[in-house]
Design a protein around this motif. Sequence first.
Motif, PDB file in Angstrom:
ATOM      1  N   GLY A 100      10.404  -1.490  -9.008  1.00 50.41           N
ATOM      2  CA  GLY A 100       9.330  -0.867  -8.241  1.00 50.41           C
ATOM      3  C   GLY A 100       9.311   0.629  -8.484  1.00 50.41           C
ATOM      4  N   LYS A 101       8.162   1.232  -8.258  1.00 45.53           N
ATOM      5  CA  LYS A 101       7.987   2.677  -8.413  1.00 45.53           C
ATOM      6  C   LYS A 101       7.073   3.130  -7.289  1.00 45.53           C
ATOM      7  CE  LYS A 101       8.300   6.465 -11.083  1.00 45.53           C
ATOM      8  NZ  LYS A 101       9.548   7.118 -11.401  1.00 45.53           N
ATOM      9  N   GLU A 102       7.698   3.464  -6.154  1.00 38.69           N
ATOM     10  CA  GLU A 102       6.916   3.842  -4.978  1.00 38.69           C
ATOM     11  C   GLU A 102       6.129   5.124  -5.220  1.00 38.69           C
ATOM     12  OE1 GLU A 102       8.483   3.347  -1.018  1.00 38.69           O
ATOM     13  OE2 GLU A 102      10.196   2.271  -1.837  1.00 38.69           O
ATOM     14  N   ASN A 103       4.927   5.153  -4.651  1.00 36.81           N
ATOM     15  CA  ASN A 103       4.040   6.312  -4.720  1.00 36.81           C
ATOM     16  C   ASN A 103       3.665   6.688  -6.148  1.00 36.81           C
ATOM     17  OD1 ASN A 103       4.149   6.569  -1.867  1.00 36.81           O
ATOM     18  ND2 ASN A 103       6.098   7.639  -2.074  1.00 36.81           N
ATOM     19  N   TRP A 104       3.508   5.694  -7.013  1.00 38.86           N
ATOM     20  CA  TRP A 104       3.116   5.946  -8.397  1.00 38.86           C
ATOM     21  C   TRP A 104       1.811   5.218  -8.673  1.00 38.86           C
ATOM     22  CZ3 TRP A 104       5.141   9.467 -11.511  1.00 38.86           C
ATOM     23  CH2 TRP A 104       4.735   9.470 -12.843  1.00 38.86           C
ATOM     24  N   PRO A 105       0.809   5.882  -9.263  1.00 40.12           N
ATOM     25  CA  PRO A 105      -0.478   5.239  -9.536  1.00 40.12           C
ATOM     26  C   PRO A 105      -0.327   3.947 -10.330  1.00 40.12           C
ATOM     27  CG  PRO A 105      -0.589   7.578  -9.988  1.00 40.12           C
ATOM     28  CD  PRO A 105       0.855   7.269  -9.717  1.00 40.12           C
ATOM     29  N   GLY A 106      -1.067   2.936  -9.903  1.00 38.32           N
ATOM     30  CA  GLY A 106      -1.033   1.631 -10.563  1.00 38.32           C
ATOM     31  C   GLY A 106      -0.055   0.665  -9.929  1.00 38.32           C
ATOM     32  N   TYR A 107       0.888   1.171  -9.142  1.00 37.64           N
ATOM     33  CA  TYR A 107       1.864   0.330  -8.458  1.00 37.64           C
ATOM     34  C   TYR A 107       1.490   0.262  -6.982  1.00 37.64           C
ATOM     35  CZ  TYR A 107       4.530   0.463 -12.740  1.00 37.64           C
ATOM     36  OH  TYR A 107       4.922   0.317 -14.047  1.00 37.64           O
ATOM     37  N   CYS A 108       2.036  -0.700  -6.274  1.00 35.60           N
ATOM     38  CA  CYS A 108       1.667  -0.941  -4.877  1.00 35.60           C
ATOM     39  C   CYS A 108       2.118   0.210  -3.972  1.00 35.60           C
ATOM     40  CB  CYS A 108       2.296  -2.252  -4.397  1.00 35.60           C
ATOM     41  SG  CYS A 108       1.802  -2.710  -2.725  1.00 35.60           S
ATOM     42  N   TYR A 109       1.189   0.689  -3.160  1.00 32.87           N
ATOM     43  CA  TYR A 109       1.474   1.777  -2.223  1.00 32.87           C
ATOM     44  C   TYR A 109       1.935   1.272  -0.851  1.00 32.87           C
ATOM     45  CZ  TYR A 109      -0.255   5.565  -5.160  1.00 32.87           C
ATOM     46  OH  TYR A 109      -0.415   6.485  -6.159  1.00 32.87           O
TER      47      TYR A 109
END
Length: 165
Positions: A100-109
């Motif tokens: 996961g990559k929190e707060n990254w465009p394209g990934y779930c917020y």
Amino acid sequence: MRITPRSHEIKNVVDILEDPTFDGPEALAKAVIKEVGDMLQMRDLFVMVHTWADGTKGLNFGPFGAPAEAETFAKKMSFGGTGRVVPLTSSGIALANTEGKENWPGYCYAEGCGHAPWSHAIDGASRGGCRLEVCNCNRFVKDDPAKKAKKTTAKRGVAKGVNEL
């Protein structure tokens, strides 16, 4: 390597620069370098793979930010032989797709998620909850909730200070 800053990357660096909690310029510089390194890991990069005219392995160059950049470099250098542009698999993207990559465009917020869209179940025309057992996300959140656009209503009439022709 040419780097075109993206708006979310600029925001992340500005947030670090404006943070008053750093203990001096060294700590601030370390945080900025680490953040920029993380950002570069989330980019697709390319290398120029070279082969000499006799078929032996040649020189490899990179990384480049785009195939065109690698091709321009090769034309300027004129080593001889042949070359191909090869995409690199980004270690940052590979990790983000699994961890996961929190707060990254394209990934779930969604709070505590940050996983890629394809890790969420399809729910009609949108994406539902995350399929990963370690995640409790129940709906894919596409856009940053902190960045909601304010709707404004257009005013009718002629703007003040504009001369009519």
